[in-house]
Design an enzyme around this catalytic site. Structure first.
Site, mmCIF file in Angstrom:
data_model
loop_
_atom_site.group_PDB
_atom_site.id
_atom_site.type_symbol
_atom_site.label_atom_id
_atom_site.label_comp_id
_atom_site.label_asym_id
_atom_site.label_seq_id
_atom_site.Cartn_x
_atom_site.Cartn_y
_atom_site.Cartn_z
ATOM 1 N N HIS A 167 0.953 -1.291 -0.182
ATOM 2 C CA HIS A 167 -0.028 -0.056 0.162
ATOM 3 C C HIS A 167 0.736 1.173 -0.029
ATOM 4 O O HIS A 167 1.786 1.249 0.971
ATOM 5 C CB HIS A 167 -1.021 0.073 1.150
ATOM 6 C CG HIS A 167 -1.910 1.192 1.271
ATOM 7 N ND1 HIS A 167 -3.274 1.154 0.688
ATOM 8 C CD2 HIS A 167 -1.648 2.520 1.670
ATOM 9 C CE1 HIS A 167 -3.860 2.463 0.790
ATOM 10 N NE2 HIS A 167 -2.789 3.298 1.359
ATOM 11 N N CYS A 168 0.842 2.058 -1.083
ATOM 12 C CA CYS A 168 1.862 3.157 -1.338
ATOM 13 C C CYS A 168 0.968 4.512 -0.608
ATOM 14 O O CYS A 168 -0.141 4.857 -1.175
ATOM 15 C CB CYS A 168 1.868 3.350 -2.618
ATOM 16 S SG CYS A 168 3.052 4.861 -2.907
#
Length: 423
Positions: A167-168
């Site tokens: 998850h960025c």
């Protein structure tokens, strides 16, 4: 009025334009990323590229510096939008657990309202075959499904994502099967944009040194914006450039960031590695799978999970038998309680005679045989004292096992026992 899927979505995502754009819960961080891209480019165009256009005047090449900078920036922003505003590969949730995996644990049954409900147990893992090698997949309690291989549940977005990479927070979205290609192109393009701005800023410093026949320090004083841009791009290259190199390694070995960090020390065999060339072709040359979710469709009410019919019938039958038995037990207990409250032997004998001929004809021997044949038979015990004035009943005790017996048998046993106690 029926609602659409994005309006009743159970994940933590945010939707815009009627469900056409889908972002993660931390979509606000995307604004910071936009500023980090747009502001340096604007400074470059105003303070550097505007002066460089005259250095290549014979062929009007200087205007190309503007065009390349703007086009490159637009391209990076489009890739950023494709990465953060689309479904990364979310696996739809099940409305109820998979029925084929039901397993009843009768030892851990829970009693509710007089009934015993079996607890449902699910195998936490199961094996599937990938390239001829068994791979263990886990059951997700939140989505109520067995995750496909390389799928993981994102705790931030609260969704199971296929080929979950990470998850960025900079793009405000999960990176998965459907947007990994655009994420890598965004990071690599941002790296090239940093190199482009850094190189042209350094070129402008060199031109200032040649025009004024001065040192580098004098040139830097003439264009402080170029110095700031060079420092900014140099720092940014450590991040986006290092990230680009790391993902080139992951693509060449067909790994995800999640797999690399979690299984690095396990020395597991990578069953997804198909060779360096085929791994790159898989990421960049395969067709992006369509989304498994139609966020603009009308939501339908999910059917409630029910136990198999045979199980329901068994539970209902047990419940009916218990209710009938409890009602009989209450009647029996009420009759014996009345008898136990008698304090006069004559009242007891009168009560026995009024019961009827079918009860009177039972003798004590028959009652003893019945009592002896059943270990759980209720007993009525009488303690008596003998005195010169006669016999008197002191106390009556009713055994708690009286519940569950037929009322006629209990009455006959009680009468027989009472007669036997006074003979």
């Amino acid at each position: 009025m029926a609602k659409r899927v994005y309006e009743v979505w159970k994940g933590s995502n945010k939707f815009f334009l009627g469900g056409r754009l889908m972002f993660g819960p931390d979509a606000r961080s995307l604004l910071i990323t936009l500023l980090l891209i747009i502001v340096p480019v604007v400074i470059f165009c105003v303070f550097v590229a505007r002066h460089l256009r005259h250095e290549f005047s014979p062929y009007n090449v200087g205007y190309a510096i503007f065009a390349v900078a703007v086009a490159f920036t637009v391209y990076v922003l489009v890739l950023l939008l494709l990465t953060s505003a689309r479904d990364p590969g979310i696996v739809p949730r099940n409305a109820h657990p998979p029925e084929e995996e039901f397993r009843y644990d009768t030892s851990a049954s829970v009693e509710i309202g007089g009934r015993q409900t079996p607890s449902l147990q699910f195998p936490r893992t199961k094996e599937v075959m990938v390239n001829g090698i068994p791979v263990r997949v886990k059951y997700c309690d939140t989505c109520m499904l067995y995750r496909p291989p390389r799928c993981s549940h994102c705790s931030i977005c609260n969704n199971c994502v296929e080929r979950f990479d990470h998850h960025c927070p900079w793009v405000g979205q999960c990176i998965g099967l459907r947007n990994y290609r655009y994420f890598f192109c965004f990071v690599s393009s941002a790296t090239l944009l940093c190199i482009y701005v850094f190189a042209l800023s350094a070129l402008y410093i060199k031109i200032l040194m040649d025009d004024h026949h001065g040192t580098v320090w004098k040139a830097m004083k003439e264009s402080p914006a170029s110095v700031i841009l060079m420092a900014y791009c140099f720092i940014s290259l450590w991040f986006v450039g290092g990230l680009t190199g790391f993902h080139l390694y992951l693509i060449s070995t067909n790994q995800t960031t999640y797999e690399n960090f979690r299984y690095r020390a396990d020395n597991r065999v990578n069953v997804y590695d198909r060779g360096c060339l085929n791994n790159f072709l898989e990421v960049f040359c395969t067709k992006v799978k369509p989304s498994r979710n139609n966020f603009r469709a009308f939501a339908q009410e999910a059917p409630r999970a029910t136990l198999p019919p045979t199980r329901e019938v068994e539970i209902e039958d047990v419940g009916e038998d218990r209710r009938i038995k409890v009602e009989d037990d209450l009647d029996i207990g009420g009759d014996l309680l009345k008898i136990s409250q008698r304090h006069n032997i004559e009242d007891i004998e009168a009560d026995i005679r009024s019961r009827g001929s079918d009860v009177i004809h039972h003798n004590s021997s028959e009652a003893d045989s019945v009592l002896g044949s059943d270990r759980r038979a209720p007993t009525v015990q009488a303690e008596t004292r003998h005195s010169s004035r006669g016999r008197r009943s002191e106390s009556w005790e009713i055994a708690p096992e009286v519940l569950g017996m037929n009322s006629n048998i209990v009455e006959s046993r009680g009468h027989a026992t009472s007669k036997e106690a006074y003979q």
